[in-house]
Design an enzyme around this catalytic site. Structure first.
Site, mmCIF file in Angstrom:
data_model
loop_
_atom_site.group_PDB
_atom_site.id
_atom_site.type_symbol
_atom_site.label_atom_id
_atom_site.label_comp_id
_atom_site.label_asym_id
_atom_site.label_seq_id
_atom_site.Cartn_x
_atom_site.Cartn_y
_atom_site.Cartn_z
ATOM 1 N N CYS A 7 -44.816 -4.533 -2.794
ATOM 2 C CA CYS A 7 -45.910 -3.627 -2.413
ATOM 3 C C CYS A 7 -45.983 -2.466 -3.406
ATOM 4 C CB CYS A 7 -45.721 -3.112 -0.994
ATOM 5 S SG CYS A 7 -46.194 -4.298 0.304
ATOM 6 N N ASP A 30 -41.895 -12.463 -13.970
ATOM 7 C CA ASP A 30 -40.601 -12.247 -13.328
ATOM 8 C C ASP A 30 -39.685 -11.484 -14.283
ATOM 9 O OD1 ASP A 30 -39.030 -13.826 -10.768
ATOM 10 O OD2 ASP A 30 -37.797 -12.858 -12.295
ATOM 11 N N HIS A 46 -48.934 -7.165 2.742
ATOM 12 C CA HIS A 46 -47.532 -7.493 2.952
ATOM 13 C C HIS A 46 -47.403 -8.620 3.975
ATOM 14 C CE1 HIS A 46 -43.201 -6.880 2.866
ATOM 15 N NE2 HIS A 46 -43.246 -7.171 4.154
ATOM 16 N N ASN A 86 -39.572 -19.423 -2.008
ATOM 17 C CA ASN A 86 -38.333 -19.414 -1.245
ATOM 18 C C ASN A 86 -38.589 -18.677 0.059
ATOM 19 O OD1 ASN A 86 -36.850 -20.707 -3.310
ATOM 20 N ND2 ASN A 86 -36.613 -18.763 -4.384
ATOM 21 N N HIS A 97 -41.405 -10.242 0.493
ATOM 22 C CA HIS A 97 -42.868 -10.188 0.385
ATOM 23 C C HIS A 97 -43.256 -11.543 -0.196
ATOM 24 C CE1 HIS A 97 -46.706 -7.768 -0.745
ATOM 25 N NE2 HIS A 97 -46.920 -9.011 -1.174
ATOM 26 N N HIS A 99 -44.185 -14.605 -2.100
ATOM 27 C CA HIS A 99 -44.499 -14.762 -3.514
ATOM 28 C C HIS A 99 -44.294 -16.214 -3.912
ATOM 29 C CE1 HIS A 99 -40.235 -13.646 -3.133
ATOM 30 N NE2 HIS A 99 -39.999 -14.413 -4.183
ATOM 31 N N HIS A 101 -43.510 -18.573 -7.188
ATOM 32 C CA HIS A 101 -43.063 -18.633 -8.576
ATOM 33 C C HIS A 101 -43.868 -19.714 -9.300
ATOM 34 C CE1 HIS A 101 -39.034 -16.612 -7.804
ATOM 35 N NE2 HIS A 101 -39.340 -16.996 -6.580
HETATM 36 P P1 AMP Z 1 -36.929 -14.894 -4.573
HETATM 37 O O1 AMP Z 1 -35.459 -15.117 -4.841
HETATM 38 O O2 AMP Z 1 -37.701 -16.158 -4.418
HETATM 39 O O3 AMP Z 1 -37.146 -13.922 -3.453
HETATM 40 O O4 AMP Z 1 -37.505 -14.276 -5.904
HETATM 41 C C1 AMP Z 1 -37.574 -12.918 -6.175
HETATM 42 C C2 AMP Z 1 -37.865 -12.800 -7.637
HETATM 43 O O5 AMP Z 1 -38.325 -11.503 -7.892
HETATM 44 C C3 AMP Z 1 -36.663 -13.055 -8.542
HETATM 45 O O6 AMP Z 1 -36.950 -14.130 -9.430
HETATM 46 C C4 AMP Z 1 -36.507 -11.723 -9.293
HETATM 47 O O7 AMP Z 1 -36.128 -11.896 -10.630
HETATM 48 C C5 AMP Z 1 -37.907 -11.140 -9.175
HETATM 49 N N1 AMP Z 1 -37.990 -9.686 -9.250
HETATM 50 C C6 AMP Z 1 -37.262 -8.776 -8.546
HETATM 51 N N2 AMP Z 1 -37.633 -7.528 -8.876
HETATM 52 C C7 AMP Z 1 -38.628 -7.659 -9.793
HETATM 53 C C8 AMP Z 1 -39.437 -6.730 -10.525
HETATM 54 N N3 AMP Z 1 -39.290 -5.406 -10.371
HETATM 55 N N4 AMP Z 1 -40.334 -7.203 -11.404
HETATM 56 C C9 AMP Z 1 -40.486 -8.536 -11.581
HETATM 57 N N5 AMP Z 1 -39.767 -9.457 -10.906
HETATM 58 C C10 AMP Z 1 -38.853 -9.030 -10.046
HETATM 59 ZN ZN ZN Z 2 -44.667 -5.974 0.484
#
Ligand code: AMP
Ligand code: ZN
Length: 113
Positions: A7, A30, A46, A86, A97, A99, A101
């Site tokens: 967010c 990422d 969110h 995930n 939140h 997302h 990939h």
């Molecule tokens: P997940 O494990 O599926 O929840 O993925 C979270 C992803 O967010 C991971 O691949 C992290 O590398 C990525 N991540 C965490 N913080 C940031 C950020 N500030 N900017 C870009 N990616 C991020």
């Molecule tokens: Zn959020």
């Protein structure tokens, strides 16, 4: 959500490397890429995870999946790619939140689990 890192990225309080944005969707690189192309696509509201998708917010998910081919094309992923979300503890979700990939730019491993 005030304590949600994604967010804050959407709101511009935390910097990100943006690759796509419209009124419902934000996409950025990422910070720890696991492939030559590793983009995260998130709804601008969110939603905690895939488990929180419902009839009220599913239009955001539809819009995400409309954006994904555009992002993939812009990233040059002409030979395919992988889309992953995930969910929860067993899914090893670290950011709560929703997302997706987008991974690509190389032949990815066959194993998913
Ligand atoms: P997940 O494990 O599926 O929840 O993925 C979270 C992803 O967010 C991971 O691949 C992290 O590398 C990525 N991540 C965490 N913080 C940031 C950020 N500030 N900017 C870009 N990616 C991020
Ligand atoms: Zn959020």
């Amino acid at each position: 959500m005030s304590d949600c890192i994604f967010c804050k990225i959407i709101g511009g309080q935390i910097p990100s490397s943006k690759v796509f944005e419209d009124e419902m969707v934000y996409a950025f690189r990422d910070i720890e890429p696991m492939a030559p192309v590793h983009v995260l696509v998130v709804p601008k509201v969110h939603i905690p995870s895939a488990d929180g998708v419902n009839t009220e917010n599913s239009a955001y998910v539809a819009r995400i999946f409309e954006a994904i081919p555009q992002i993939a094309a812009a990233e040059g992923l002409t030979n395919g790619y992988r889309v992953i979300t995930n969910c929860g503890e067993d899914g090893c979700q670290t950011v709560k939140h929703l997302h997706f990939h987008i991974l690509g730019g190389k032949k990815l491993p066959e194993t998913m689990a």
